[in-house]
Design an enzyme around this catalytic site. Structure first.
Site, PDB file in Angstrom:
ATOM      1  N   CYS A  43      72.527  15.727  38.000  1.00  0.00           N
ATOM      2  CA  CYS A  43      73.688  15.774  38.410  1.00  0.00           C
ATOM      3  C   CYS A  43      74.728  14.259  38.281  1.00  0.00           C
ATOM      4  O   CYS A  43      74.372  14.099  36.679  1.00  0.00           O
ATOM      5  CB  CYS A  43      74.325  16.209  39.586  1.00  0.00           C
ATOM      6  SG  CYS A  43      76.580  16.150  39.826  1.00  0.00           S
ATOM      7  N   HIS A  71      72.577  21.186  40.071  1.00  0.00           N
ATOM      8  CA  HIS A  71      71.896  21.207  41.086  1.00  0.00           C
ATOM      9  C   HIS A  71      70.552  22.191  41.382  1.00  0.00           C
ATOM     10  O   HIS A  71      71.441  22.610  42.322  1.00  0.00           O
ATOM     11  CB  HIS A  71      72.560  21.061  42.704  1.00  0.00           C
ATOM     12  CG  HIS A  71      73.449  19.968  42.957  1.00  0.00           C
ATOM     13  ND1 HIS A  71      72.662  18.611  43.330  1.00  0.00           N
ATOM     14  CD2 HIS A  71      74.600  19.375  42.421  1.00  0.00           C
ATOM     15  CE1 HIS A  71      74.238  17.474  43.631  1.00  0.00           C
ATOM     16  NE2 HIS A  71      75.308  18.536  42.805  1.00  0.00           N
ATOM     17  N   GLU A  77      68.318  22.242  43.142  1.00  0.00           N
ATOM     18  CA  GLU A  77      68.100  22.525  45.057  1.00  0.00           C
ATOM     19  C   GLU A  77      69.194  23.528  45.495  1.00  0.00           C
ATOM     20  O   GLU A  77      68.470  24.112  46.710  1.00  0.00           O
ATOM     21  CB  GLU A  77      68.011  20.859  46.124  1.00  0.00           C
ATOM     22  CG  GLU A  77      68.956  20.267  46.601  1.00  0.00           C
ATOM     23  CD  GLU A  77      69.886  20.173  44.946  1.00  0.00           C
ATOM     24  OE1 GLU A  77      71.597  19.648  45.342  1.00  0.00           O
ATOM     25  OE2 GLU A  77      70.127  19.731  43.784  1.00  0.00           O
TER      26      GLU A  77
END
Length: 418
Positions: free
Chosen positions: A263, A362, A364
């Protein structure tokens, strides 16, 4: 104090107004200059769940979040969904908000929690019309105000809010001092904490790594000290162009340890090698963005939260085809590795000569989807095996091709699609 059902409105900097009711912390009345701060950049997120994760994500600092999903608060809030130690969004805007605390695993109602934490919230807004307006006109400054506040007073308050372009908000969310999460003898990852999400740290720790979180004021010596095995750059709020001191730090560690950026970290690595970033019209925020991994040819559904992007070689901000594209940089070639299939923007690069890789989204992805979690494994493989980024990407591409039954001649020698 909760101002439930009190009239309220959202005012954008272009004068567009959306009425609703206040359902969060009590909004200040007319002339109350010392009241609750509920102004900032108004952005929208398309996730169908994850409202608690969104507001506690430091990347939303300085912003008002418009939720496109019509019902928000259905499953309450709980401690396990926190992405940091507090709420960073300044206000939330919803079509229909509820305050359920009886859902499974709920520890408190959504609106009660927002109110308790001093966060403005407005419900009953025509969010479809609002999002279409932002999509057409671009993200802009705005504020949530009590119904009794004169519109000219509200407009002056919004006009006093600084633009997101040029703002250094990462300095407001970075830790005061370095600290380590995780134990054992696994790889030690030095992370520049520009607003890292807790779930990113959890992904590394779950794989046996330790993460040393550094304030963004720490220089290259601090990052490389203590036996660190790799450097990680995290997500964060604000303009990546406003933290040039971090960019200079990254320049001095590239090539010395494996580097991975997510990011804002992706943007900072790219700026460090001489590329540029630009402010997007309304950004990418949500959990349903398709991205093509050019190493494997697979399309992943990803979670995203960013309002800036890396500029393309031709200056348009978009890539027309799916074939590999290269930038010449101060640290050797940068190769396009991931591509956004909504608007063809850059979603990832690799720098083979600097042993660095980045992705804009992202992996995650709390609370999901989990299509891209393999990127943590790919990074840790580079660390543990001492392999080059090209070696690891080639191994990943070969394995994916074998699973899909793709012929060997569909990939080039560097693992990208032919």
């Amino acid at each position: 104090m909760t101002a439930t059902d009190a009239p309220a409105y959202l005012l954008l900097e272009d004068g567009t107004r959306f009425d609703g009711t206040s359902v969060g912390a009590a909004l200040p009345g007319a002339g109350d200059a010392a009241g609750l701060r509920s102004t900032g950049e108004v952005v929208f997120t398309t996730g169908m769940s994850g409202y608690q994760e969104s507001v506690t994500d430091p990347s939303f600092a300085g912003q008002l979040i418009v939720f496109t999903y019509p019902h928000v608060g259905n499953y309450g809030v709980n401690a396990t969904a926190m992405e940091s130690d507090r709420i960073h969004a300044r206000a939330v805007v919803m079509r229909e908000a509820v305050d359920r605390d009886d859902a499974p695993r709920a520890e408190q109602g959504w609106l009660s929690w927002l109110s308790e934490n001093g966060i403005a919230a407005i419900s009953g807004v025509d969010t479809r019309a609002l999002v279409r307006h932002i999509r057409d006109k671009g993200a802009m400054r705005g504020g949530v105000f009590a119904g009794g506040v004169p519109q000219d007073e509200a407009a002056a308050t919004v006009a006093a809010e600084p633009s997101m372009a040029g703002q250094d908000l990462a300095s407001t969310v970075t830790p005061a001092e370095a600290h380590t999460v995780g134990d054992g003898d696994g790889p030690l990852i030095a992370a520049i904490d520009t607003g890292i999400k807790r779930s990113i740290v959890d992904e590394f720790v779950a794989r046996g790594a330790r993460v040393r979180l550094h304030p963004l004021t720490d220089g290259p010596e601090a990052l490389l000290a203590g036996g660190s095995d790799a450097i990680f750059l995290a997500n964060g709020p604000g303009d990546p162009g406003a933290v040039d001191h971090v960019v200079q730090t990254v320049r001095q560690v590239l090539g010395k340890k494996p580097v991975f950026g997510i990011c804002m970290g992706h943007q900072l690595v790219c700026r460090a090698v001489g590329l540029t970033t630009f402010k997007m019209e309304f950004g990418h925020r949500g959990a349903n963005h398709p991205v093509k991994d050019l190493t494997t040819g697979r399309v992943e559904i990803t979670s995203q939260n960013h309002g800036f992007a890396v500029q393309t070689p031709d200056g348009t901000g978009h890539i027309d085809g799916d074939e590999p594209v290269r930038w010449e940089t101060d640290f050797g070639p940068a190769e396009l590795s991931h591509l956004n299939l909504y608007d063809r923007t850059v979603e990832g690069l690799v720098l083979p000569e600097a042993n660095a890789a980045t992705v804009q989204y992202h992996p995650e992805a709390a609370p999901g989807p989990n299509d891209a979690s393999y990127l943590f494994d790919r990074f840790l493989d580079r660390i543990r095996e001492g392999a080059s980024i090209a070696d690891v990407n080639r191994q990943t591409g070969d394995a994916a091709a074998a699973r899909a039954g793709i012929a060997d001649d569909t990939t080039t020698t560097d693992g990208t699609p032919a």
